[in-house]
Write a protein that holds these residues in place. Structure first.
Motif, short mmCIF file in Angstrom:
data_model
loop_
_atom_site.label_atom_id
_atom_site.label_comp_id
_atom_site.label_asym_id
_atom_site.label_seq_id
_atom_site.Cartn_x
_atom_site.Cartn_y
_atom_site.Cartn_z
N TRP A 1 -7.91 0.37 24.97
CA TRP A 1 -7.98 1.65 24.29
C TRP A 1 -7.09 2.61 25.07
O TRP A 1 -7.28 2.81 26.27
N ASN A 2 -6.09 3.22 24.42
CA ASN A 2 -5.15 4.08 25.13
C ASN A 2 -5.40 5.58 24.96
O ASN A 2 -4.57 6.40 25.33
N ASN A 3 -6.56 5.93 24.42
CA ASN A 3 -6.94 7.34 24.23
C ASN A 3 -5.98 8.10 23.32
O ASN A 3 -5.81 9.31 23.47
N LYS A 4 -5.34 7.40 22.39
CA LYS A 4 -4.45 8.05 21.44
C LYS A 4 -4.97 7.79 20.02
O LYS A 4 -5.32 6.68 19.67
N ILE A 5 -5.00 8.86 19.25
CA ILE A 5 -5.39 8.79 17.84
C ILE A 5 -4.31 9.50 17.04
O ILE A 5 -3.83 10.57 17.43
N ALA A 6 -3.93 8.90 15.93
CA ALA A 6 -2.98 9.54 15.01
C ALA A 6 -3.59 9.54 13.61
O ALA A 6 -4.42 8.70 13.28
N MET A 7 -3.14 10.49 12.82
CA MET A 7 -3.63 10.61 11.45
C MET A 7 -2.47 10.93 10.53
O MET A 7 -1.67 11.82 10.81
N ILE A 8 -2.39 10.17 9.44
CA ILE A 8 -1.38 10.43 8.40
C ILE A 8 -2.14 10.89 7.17
O ILE A 8 -2.90 10.13 6.58
N ASP A 9 -1.94 12.16 6.81
CA ASP A 9 -2.65 12.74 5.66
C ASP A 9 -1.85 13.94 5.18
O ASP A 9 -1.46 14.79 6.00
N ASP A 10 -1.59 14.01 3.89
CA ASP A 10 -0.84 15.14 3.36
C ASP A 10 -1.66 16.44 3.36
O ASP A 10 -1.12 17.51 3.17
N ASP A 11 -2.94 16.34 3.64
CA ASP A 11 -3.83 17.50 3.68
C ASP A 11 -3.89 18.03 5.12
O ASP A 11 -4.57 17.47 5.98
N GLU A 12 -3.19 19.14 5.36
CA GLU A 12 -3.14 19.70 6.72
C GLU A 12 -4.51 20.17 7.20
O GLU A 12 -4.80 20.14 8.40
N ILE B 1 -6.73 0.30 12.31
CA ILE B 1 -6.26 1.09 11.18
C ILE B 1 -7.45 1.41 10.28
O ILE B 1 -8.17 0.52 9.84
N CYS B 2 -7.61 2.70 10.03
CA CYS B 2 -8.72 3.20 9.23
C CYS B 2 -8.16 3.91 8.00
O CYS B 2 -7.47 4.92 8.12
N MET B 3 -8.44 3.36 6.83
CA MET B 3 -8.00 3.98 5.59
C MET B 3 -8.97 5.11 5.22
O MET B 3 -10.18 4.96 5.36
N LEU B 4 -8.40 6.23 4.76
CA LEU B 4 -9.17 7.41 4.37
C LEU B 4 -9.06 7.63 2.88
O LEU B 4 -7.98 7.46 2.30
N THR B 5 -10.16 8.01 2.27
CA THR B 5 -10.12 8.35 0.84
C THR B 5 -11.22 9.31 0.47
O THR B 5 -12.29 9.32 1.10
N SER B 6 -10.94 10.13 -0.52
CA SER B 6 -11.99 10.97 -1.10
C SER B 6 -12.34 10.44 -2.49
O SER B 6 -13.19 10.98 -3.17
N SER B 7 -11.70 9.36 -2.87
CA SER B 7 -11.87 8.76 -4.18
C SER B 7 -13.00 7.72 -4.17
O SER B 7 -13.29 7.12 -3.14
N ASP B 8 -13.58 7.51 -5.33
CA ASP B 8 -14.56 6.44 -5.49
C ASP B 8 -13.97 5.27 -6.27
O ASP B 8 -14.71 4.46 -6.83
N HIS B 9 -12.66 5.19 -6.31
CA HIS B 9 -11.99 4.16 -7.11
C HIS B 9 -12.30 2.77 -6.53
O HIS B 9 -12.04 2.52 -5.35
N PRO B 10 -12.85 1.87 -7.33
CA PRO B 10 -13.22 0.54 -6.82
C PRO B 10 -12.03 -0.29 -6.35
O PRO B 10 -12.18 -1.16 -5.49
N ASP B 11 -10.83 -0.02 -6.86
CA ASP B 11 -9.65 -0.75 -6.42
C ASP B 11 -9.35 -0.51 -4.94
O ASP B 11 -8.85 -1.39 -4.25
N ASP B 12 -9.65 0.70 -4.45
CA ASP B 12 -9.39 1.01 -3.04
C ASP B 12 -10.25 0.13 -2.13
O ASP B 12 -9.77 -0.42 -1.15
N MET B 13 -11.53 0.00 -2.46
CA MET B 13 -12.41 -0.85 -1.65
C MET B 13 -11.99 -2.30 -1.74
O MET B 13 -12.00 -3.02 -0.74
N SER B 14 -11.58 -2.74 -2.90
CA SER B 14 -11.11 -4.11 -3.08
C SER B 14 -9.86 -4.37 -2.23
O SER B 14 -9.76 -5.39 -1.55
N ARG B 15 -8.92 -3.43 -2.25
CA ARG B 15 -7.70 -3.59 -1.44
C ARG B 15 -8.03 -3.58 0.04
O ARG B 15 -7.43 -4.31 0.82
N LEU C 1 -5.57 4.66 14.13
CA LEU C 1 -4.67 5.29 13.17
C LEU C 1 -5.41 5.50 11.85
O LEU C 1 -5.81 4.54 11.20
N PHE C 2 -5.62 6.78 11.50
CA PHE C 2 -6.18 7.13 10.20
C PHE C 2 -5.04 7.22 9.19
O PHE C 2 -4.04 7.89 9.47
N VAL C 3 -5.20 6.59 8.03
CA VAL C 3 -4.17 6.64 6.98
C VAL C 3 -4.83 7.03 5.67
O VAL C 3 -5.69 6.30 5.15
#
Length: 151
Positions: A5-16, A90-104, A59-61
């Motif tokens: 664990w290198n104590n680094k976290i990054a986040m990619i999100d268009d929501d500032e 890698i941690c995927m982030l979503t506010s959606s309940d779309h079942p395709d996201d969980m499947s992917r 990494l949050f995506v």
């Protein structure tokens, strides 16, 4: 290669605002964590390629972003051989309940965690705990990545 664990976290999100929330949550933990937020997948990729920024441990995506969404970003990493040589959870982030996201998520071999927004302090701390545990367990030769969905 030893994975730590290198104590680094990054986040990619268009929501500032989401990026600011995570940054504040990290500060509130009191842990010495370096955090970098990116408002697009392209800006993160540029940092890795041009500036040689080291890969974070976590990494949050965000899945739903304009231009290049989270799933397209992961494909770009694979196609361009940019996957990290060190352990990155890698941690995927979503506010959606779309079942395709969980499947992917379940079908994608490089994604470890799935986080449902909005951010809650307890769930965020669980994400930190799980990602540290995943990296620590990766030292074991019999390590088998376990996918975790956090609500």
């Amino acid at each position: 290669m030893r994975k730590i664990w290198n104590n680094k976290i990054a986040m990619i999100d268009d929501d500032e605002i989401a990026i600011m929330i995570v940054e504040r949550m990290i500060k509130k933990t009191g842990l010495a964590i370096e955090f970098n937020g990116y408002t697009s997948a392209d800006s993160f990729l540029s940092s890795i390629e041009k500036f040689g920024i080291s890969w974070p441990s976590l990494l949050f995506v965000d899945i739903n972003m304009p231009i290049m969404n989270g799933w397209e970003f992961l494909e770009e990493l694979k196609n361009e051989h940019l996957l990290p040589s060190t352990q990155t959870v890698i941690c995927m982030l979503t506010s959606s309940d779309h079942p395709d996201d969980m499947s992917r998520f379940n079908q994608n071999e490089i994604v470890d965690l799935y986080f449902k927004k909005p951010f809650k302090t307890e769930s965020f701390l669980d994400t930190l705990k799980y990602s540290r545990k995943m990296i620590a367990q990766s030292h074991n030769s019999g390590y088998n990545s376990q996918k975790i969905a956090i609500n």
